[in-house]
Write an enzyme that holds these catalytic residues in place. Structure first.
Site, PDB file in Angstrom:
ATOM      1  N   HIS A  79       8.464  -2.342   5.385  1.00  0.00           N
ATOM      2  CA  HIS A  79       8.584  -3.751   4.997  1.00  0.00           C
ATOM      3  C   HIS A  79      10.043  -4.155   5.132  1.00  0.00           C
ATOM      4  CE1 HIS A  79       4.535  -3.827   3.049  1.00  0.00           C
ATOM      5  NE2 HIS A  79       4.798  -2.532   2.930  1.00  0.00           N
ATOM      6  N   ARG A  81      10.877  -7.555   5.140  1.00  0.00           N
ATOM      7  CA  ARG A  81      10.942  -8.724   4.259  1.00  0.00           C
ATOM      8  C   ARG A  81      11.440 -10.018   4.903  1.00  0.00           C
ATOM      9  NH1 ARG A  81       7.564  -6.471   0.711  1.00  0.00           N
ATOM     10  NH2 ARG A  81       8.491  -4.910  -0.659  1.00  0.00           N
ATOM     11  N   ASN A 111       3.475  -8.980   5.106  1.00  0.00           N
ATOM     12  CA  ASN A 111       3.527  -9.793   3.885  1.00  0.00           C
ATOM     13  C   ASN A 111       4.863 -10.537   3.835  1.00  0.00           C
ATOM     14  OD1 ASN A 111       4.509  -7.180   3.626  1.00  0.00           O
ATOM     15  ND2 ASN A 111       3.809  -6.912   1.524  1.00  0.00           N
ATOM     16  N   ASP A 320       6.163   3.693   3.895  1.00  0.00           N
ATOM     17  CA  ASP A 320       5.856   2.480   3.132  1.00  0.00           C
ATOM     18  C   ASP A 320       7.133   1.973   2.462  1.00  0.00           C
ATOM     19  OD1 ASP A 320       4.571   0.346   2.017  1.00  0.00           O
ATOM     20  OD2 ASP A 320       3.428   1.487   0.547  1.00  0.00           O
ATOM     21  N   HIS A 324      12.919  -3.973  -2.920  1.00  0.00           N
ATOM     22  CA  HIS A 324      12.966  -5.119  -3.824  1.00  0.00           C
ATOM     23  C   HIS A 324      14.379  -5.248  -4.379  1.00  0.00           C
ATOM     24  CE1 HIS A 324       8.625  -5.819  -3.908  1.00  0.00           C
ATOM     25  NE2 HIS A 324       8.455  -4.525  -4.071  1.00  0.00           N
TER      26      HIS A 324
END
Length: 439
Positions: A79, A81, A111, A320, A324
Site C-alpha cells: 500500500h 497510499r 484502497n 502487506d 499509517h
C-alpha cells in the site's frame, strides 16, 4: 551440483561499442538455483557477462567479496497510499522503502482516493508512478466501483495497465458480483487477488480470537471470517476456471482449503507475510504496531502456514506493507488503524528465522520472494544471466542490526518487528542502469 557458468573473456565481447561498464567482483551470486562465486559485468543496464570477467581500462569495479547477490524481490501486496492519503505514504517514499528491502517490483493495492476503477482514475496513479517511482510499481485495478462491492469496475478498459484486480481492504460479499468479476478476469487473462473476509463475521473485532484478545479484553476476530470466504470462492473458481490469488492468509483452515483446492485442479495461489510466519498471538502487546488485518493468530495457525510454505500450498511471501501516520497507530488495539509496515526488513527477518535456522533453504526463499510472484502475475523471471536486464540486490550476511521503525525510509514507522535483531542486511539494489538503493 554446481553448474558451470558461462565465460566472457577478452575484448572481442565489446564489438559494436566501448561504453563504460561496471564489473562486480567476488560476490556469491544466485545463479541456476544456488549461490556461486562469480563476477559479472553490467553495461547500459544489461548484464553483459557473468562468470570470470576481466575489467578493462575505464570500467568501474565494485567488490562484493563476502556478499550475496540475489535477483530483485517482488511484492504483489503493498500500500503506497497515493493518490488520496499521501500523509501515510507516497509513491516516492514507498518505492524507496521497497528498494531498501531489495525489491525491484511491487503491486500497489487500490484502497486509494480516487479508487482505480476507471481509466481516468488509473491514469492519476500511473502519472505519479512515472514521476516518482524508483522501482517498477504496477497498480491493481479494483474489482468493483469505489471498492463498494456492488457494481464491477471498468475492468476491460484498465486491464492492460494493472497487475490484476482486487478490492483489498474489503471482501466482495455479493456472490453475483464476484462471479461476474471472475468471468471477466478470465476473459482478460488476469488474476483476481482476493481480500477474503466476511465482514459480518468480523463484527468490529481487533485481534485474533485467542488468549491475547481474552486477556486484554479486546473484541476478537474469528478465523472463520477468513476461511469462509475462501471456501466460497474456491467453489466459484472450480465452476468458472478463473485465476485466483488469496491475499495475506493467516488461518490454518485457509491453508487446508487451498491445499485441497490445488489437488482438485483449481487455478489458485496464495500469499502470506513474514509476521504471520514468525509471530503468534502470545508475542503481542496491546499496541498499535501489532494490529493488522487479518490478525496474527495462534501458534497452531503459524505452524500450518510454515507447513504450507514448505509443501508449496502457499506460493509466495508478500509484506502487506500498510503504512499509517503516528496518530493512527500510537494507541492500543481498539484505538489504532489496521496495518503495519514490512518492506525494509522482510527478507532479513525471513533469512534470520528460516534460512539460518535450517527451516527453509535459500533457493526456496528466493523463489517465494522473487520468482513465484512474477510468474503468477505474468512477469518475466529476473534471473541473473548474460543478456538479462540488471535486476538484483546485494545482501551482506554478516551485518547484525536492530529493526527500528524510526529509521525506516517509509513514512509508516510502525512495525511488529520493532526492536528485533536481524542477521544480514540489504546494502545495494540495482535496476537497469540505476542503483536505486545503497548504504
Amino acid at each position: 551440483m554446481e553448474i558451470a557458468l558461462p565465460r566472457r573473456i577478452g575484448r572481442a565481447f565489446f564489438e559494436g561499442g566501448m561504453d563504460l561498464r561496471t564489473v562486480y567482483t567476488g560476490g556469491q551470486v544466485f545463479v541456476n538455483g544456488s549461490l556461486q562465486t562469480a563476477d559479472f559485468a553490467v553495461k547500459n543496464g544489461v548484464i553483459e557477462a557473468i562468470g570470470e570477467v576481466f575489467p578493462f581500462e575505464g570500467d568501474t569495479v565494485v567488490s562484493l567479496s563476502g556478499k550475496y547477490v540475489f535477483p530483485g524481490f517482488a511484492d504483489v501486496h503493498v500500500h503506497f497510499r497515493e493518490p488520496g492519503f499521501s500523509y501515510k505514504e507516497t509513491i516516492e517514499t514507498g518505492s524507496k522503502a521497497a528498494a531498501a528491502g531489495g525489491y525491484t517490483l511491487v503491486g500497489t493495492m487500490p484502497n486509494l482516493n480516487p479508487a482505480p476503477d476507471t481509466m481516468e482514475n488509473v491514469n492519476k496513479q500511473l502519472d505519479l508512478i512515472k514521476e516518482k517511482a524508483v522501482i517498477e510499481v504496477i497498480p491493481y485495478g479494483t474489482i468493483s466501483m469505489e471498492r463498494k462491492g456492488k457494481a464491477l469496475s471498468d475492468m476491460k478498459a484498465i486491464s492492460d495497465f494493472v497487475i490484476g484486480f482486487s478490492d483489498d481492504g474489503s471482501g466482495v460479499d455479493d456472490e453475483t458480483v464476484i462471479k461476474e468479476a471472475m468471468k471477466t478476469a478470465k476473459a482478460l487473462d488476469k488474476v483476481i487477488a482476493a481480500h477474503s473476509e466476511v465482514l459480518s463475521l468480523v463484527k468490529g473485532g481487533h485481534a485474533h480470537d485467542g488468549e491475547f484478545a481474552k486477556k486484554n479484553g479486546i473484541k476478537p476476530i474469528v478465523s472463520e471470517s477468513e476461511w469462509k470466504m475462501v471456501e466460497r470462492d474456491i467453489e466459484f473458481i472450480k465452476e468458472i476456471g478463473s485465476k485466483h490469488h488469496v491475499c495475506h492468509i493467516s488461518a490454518k483452515e485457509t491453508v487446508d482449503l487451498i491445499r485441497e483446492a490445488k489437488k482438485a485442479g483449481a487455478d489458485i495461489t496464495s500469499e502470506t507475510a513474514p509476521h504471520y510466519l514468525i509471530m503468534n498471538d502470545s508475542m503481542l502487546k496491546n499496541e498499535g504496531r501489532y494490529k493488522m488485518n487479518p490478525p496474527i493468530r495462534a501458534e497452531e495457525d503459524r505452524q500450518a502456514l510454515v507447513s504450507g510454505i514448505l509443501d508449496g500450498t502457499i506460493d509466495m511471501i508478500a509484506t502487506d506493507h500498510a503504512p499509517h501516520a503516528a496518530h493512527e497507530k500510537s494507541g492500543t488495539f481498539p484505538e489504532s488503524a489496521m496495518g503495519v509496515t514490512g518492506l525494509e526488513c522482510a527478507f532479513s527477518m525471513m533469512y534470520t528465522h528460516f534460512v539460518l535456522k535450517g527451516i527453509l533453504p535459500i533457493d526456496k526463499l528466493i523463489d517465494l520472494m522473487a520468482f513465484s510472484p512474477r510468474a503468477r502475475f505474468g512477469f518475466e523471471k529476473n534471473e541473473i544471466a548474460a543478456g538479462k536486464k540488471a535486476d538484483f540486490t546485494v545482501f551482506d550476511p554478516d551485518i547484525e542490526w536492530t529493526v527500528k521503525g524510526e529509521r525506516q525510509i517509509s513514512l509508516g514507522k510502525f512495525t511488529p518487528f520493532e526492536g528485533w535483531t536481524a542477521r544480514g542486511k540489504i546494502v545495494k539494489t540495482v535496476l537497469g542502469d540505476k542503483t536505486v538503493f545503497e548504504i
